[in-house]
Design a protein around this motif. Structure first.
Motif, PDB file in Angstrom:
ATOM      1  N   SER A  91     -25.069  35.251 -30.613  1.00 58.97           N
ATOM      2  CA  SER A  91     -25.289  36.593 -31.167  1.00 58.97           C
ATOM      3  C   SER A  91     -26.101  36.504 -32.446  1.00 58.97           C
ATOM      4  CB  SER A  91     -23.943  37.278 -31.433  1.00 58.97           C
ATOM      5  OG  SER A  91     -23.244  36.614 -32.460  1.00 58.97           O
ATOM      6  N   LYS A  92     -26.416  37.658 -33.000  1.00 58.11           N
ATOM      7  CA  LYS A  92     -27.110  37.709 -34.283  1.00 58.11           C
ATOM      8  C   LYS A  92     -26.159  37.195 -35.362  1.00 58.11           C
ATOM      9  CE  LYS A  92     -29.744  41.756 -32.932  1.00 58.11           C
ATOM     10  NZ  LYS A  92     -29.946  43.188 -33.139  1.00 58.11           N
ATOM     11  N   PRO A  93     -26.705  36.689 -36.470  1.00 56.94           N
ATOM     12  CA  PRO A  93     -25.833  36.226 -37.558  1.00 56.94           C
ATOM     13  C   PRO A  93     -24.865  37.329 -38.012  1.00 56.94           C
ATOM     14  CG  PRO A  93     -28.093  35.550 -37.965  1.00 56.94           C
ATOM     15  CD  PRO A  93     -28.126  36.471 -36.774  1.00 56.94           C
ATOM     16  N   TYR A  94     -23.639  36.922 -38.259  1.00 53.81           N
ATOM     17  CA  TYR A  94     -22.638  37.875 -38.738  1.00 53.81           C
ATOM     18  C   TYR A  94     -22.944  38.236 -40.183  1.00 53.81           C
ATOM     19  CZ  TYR A  94     -20.109  35.987 -34.690  1.00 53.81           C
ATOM     20  OH  TYR A  94     -19.752  35.564 -33.443  1.00 53.81           O
ATOM     21  N   GLN A  95     -22.542  39.426 -40.561  1.00 50.53           N
ATOM     22  CA  GLN A  95     -22.787  39.922 -41.915  1.00 50.53           C
ATOM     23  C   GLN A  95     -21.597  39.720 -42.842  1.00 50.53           C
ATOM     24  OE1 GLN A  95     -25.962  40.932 -42.724  1.00 50.53           O
ATOM     25  NE2 GLN A  95     -26.194  40.027 -40.692  1.00 50.53           N
ATOM     26  N   ASN A 145     -21.725  41.103 -22.444  1.00 53.46           N
ATOM     27  CA  ASN A 145     -22.531  39.895 -22.281  1.00 53.46           C
ATOM     28  C   ASN A 145     -21.921  39.066 -21.148  1.00 53.46           C
ATOM     29  OD1 ASN A 145     -23.240  37.066 -22.622  1.00 53.46           O
ATOM     30  ND2 ASN A 145     -24.184  37.672 -24.567  1.00 53.46           N
ATOM     31  N   HIS A 188     -16.408  39.863 -33.215  1.00 55.81           N
ATOM     32  CA  HIS A 188     -17.032  39.121 -32.119  1.00 55.81           C
ATOM     33  C   HIS A 188     -16.089  38.095 -31.482  1.00 55.81           C
ATOM     34  CE1 HIS A 188     -20.666  40.863 -33.856  1.00 55.81           C
ATOM     35  NE2 HIS A 188     -21.227  40.632 -32.674  1.00 55.81           N
ATOM     36  N   ASP A 207     -17.114  40.982 -39.504  1.00 62.70           N
ATOM     37  CA  ASP A 207     -18.087  41.037 -38.410  1.00 62.70           C
ATOM     38  C   ASP A 207     -17.829  39.887 -37.434  1.00 62.70           C
ATOM     39  OD1 ASP A 207     -20.293  41.942 -36.941  1.00 62.70           O
ATOM     40  OD2 ASP A 207     -21.736  40.859 -38.182  1.00 62.70           O
ATOM     41  N   HIS A 247     -21.745  32.498 -35.388  1.00 61.55           N
ATOM     42  CA  HIS A 247     -22.465  33.341 -34.426  1.00 61.55           C
ATOM     43  C   HIS A 247     -23.196  32.513 -33.379  1.00 61.55           C
ATOM     44  CE1 HIS A 247     -25.515  32.237 -37.363  1.00 61.55           C
ATOM     45  NE2 HIS A 247     -26.414  32.487 -36.427  1.00 61.55           N
TER      46      HIS A 247
END
Length: 189
Positions: free
Chosen positions: A107-111, A161, A119, A115, A102
Motif C-alpha cells: 500500500s501507500k506509505p502510512y501517515q 485487494n 490497514h 493509519d 506499508h
C-alpha cells in the motif's frame, strides 16, 4: 454471549485489568513517537470477556507499534523490544515501526500509526490503546462494533485487494480463533 457495545465499556474493561495497565505503563516508559498497543492482545482480551472466560487465553505476542519516519531501521525495533524485555522479561514483546510496514501490504506509505492500524487484516484486530497522562486512549478506525460482538471481517483494504484478501483468508484458517472462541461469527465471504 456477552456484548461490549461502547468505547467506554472497552475502556472500563481495560482499566480494570491490572496486567493490561501494567503493559501500557511499561511501554509508556519508552516514550515512543505515536505509539499504541494493538491487535491480538486487545482482541483476545475482549473475546475472552465475550465468552466469559475466567482465564486469559495465551497470546503469541504483545504488538507495540509506533510511527517514526526518520529511524526506519528494523534493528531499532529490536532495540526497543530488548528494552521492554529488561523491564518485563516474561512478556512476548513485538515492536514495529508503522512508517515502514506499508511495504508488507503493498500500500501507500502510512501517515501515522493509526493509519497503519486501519490497514490491519481484520476489523476486530484494527484497534489500538495507549496511555496519555494516565488516561486511556482508544484508536478504532472502524469502531468497536465488530470487536465487541465477536464478528470477524476483513478491513476495507484487505477486502478490496485480491492478494490481501487471500492473506485474510489464510490468517483465519491458520489462527483457528473459532477453537478458542467458538461463538465468533467469522465471515469469509
Amino acid at each position: 454471549m456477552r456484548l461490549l457495545q461502547s468505547e467506554e465499556e472497552l475502556r472500563n474493561l481495560i482499566v480494570a485489568d491490572d496486567w493490561m495497565m501494567n503493559i501500557l505503563s511499561t511501554i509508556n516508559t519508552l516514550q515512543l513517537p505515536d505509539w499504541w498497543v494493538c491487535a491480538g492482545v486487545i482482541r483476545s482480551m475482549v473475546w475472552d470477556y465475550l465468552h466469559e472466560k475466567e482465564e486469559r487465553t495465551p497470546i503469541a505476542d504483545i504488538d507495540v507499534i509506533y510511527f517514526d519516519k526518520i529511524n526506519l531501521a528494523e534493528d531499532i525495533e529490536k532495540q526497543y523490544e530488548q528494552k521492554l524485555r529488561k523491564i518485563s522479561p516474561n512478556e512476548p514483546w513485538s515492536v514495529k515501526n508503522q512508517a515502514r510496514m506499508h511495504v508488507l501490504n503493498g500500500s501507500k506509505p502510512y501517515q501515522s500509526a493509526v493509519d497503519g492500524i486501519a490497514h490491519f487484516p481484520e476489523i476486530p484486530t484494527a484497534i489500538g490503546i495507549k496511555l496519555i497522562d494516565d488516561s486511556l486512549e482508544i484508536a478504532a478506525p472502524y469502531g468497536i462494533r465488530h470487536l465487541g460482538a465477536g464478528i470477524v471481517e476483513p478491513t476495507p483494504f484487505f477486502l478490496e485487494n485480491k492478494d490481501c484478501y487471500t492473506i485474510y483468508r489464510q490468517r483465519i484458517l491458520q489462527k483457528k480463533w473459532h477453537v478458542s472462541w467458538p461463538k465468533l461469527e467469522i465471515n469469509l465471504q
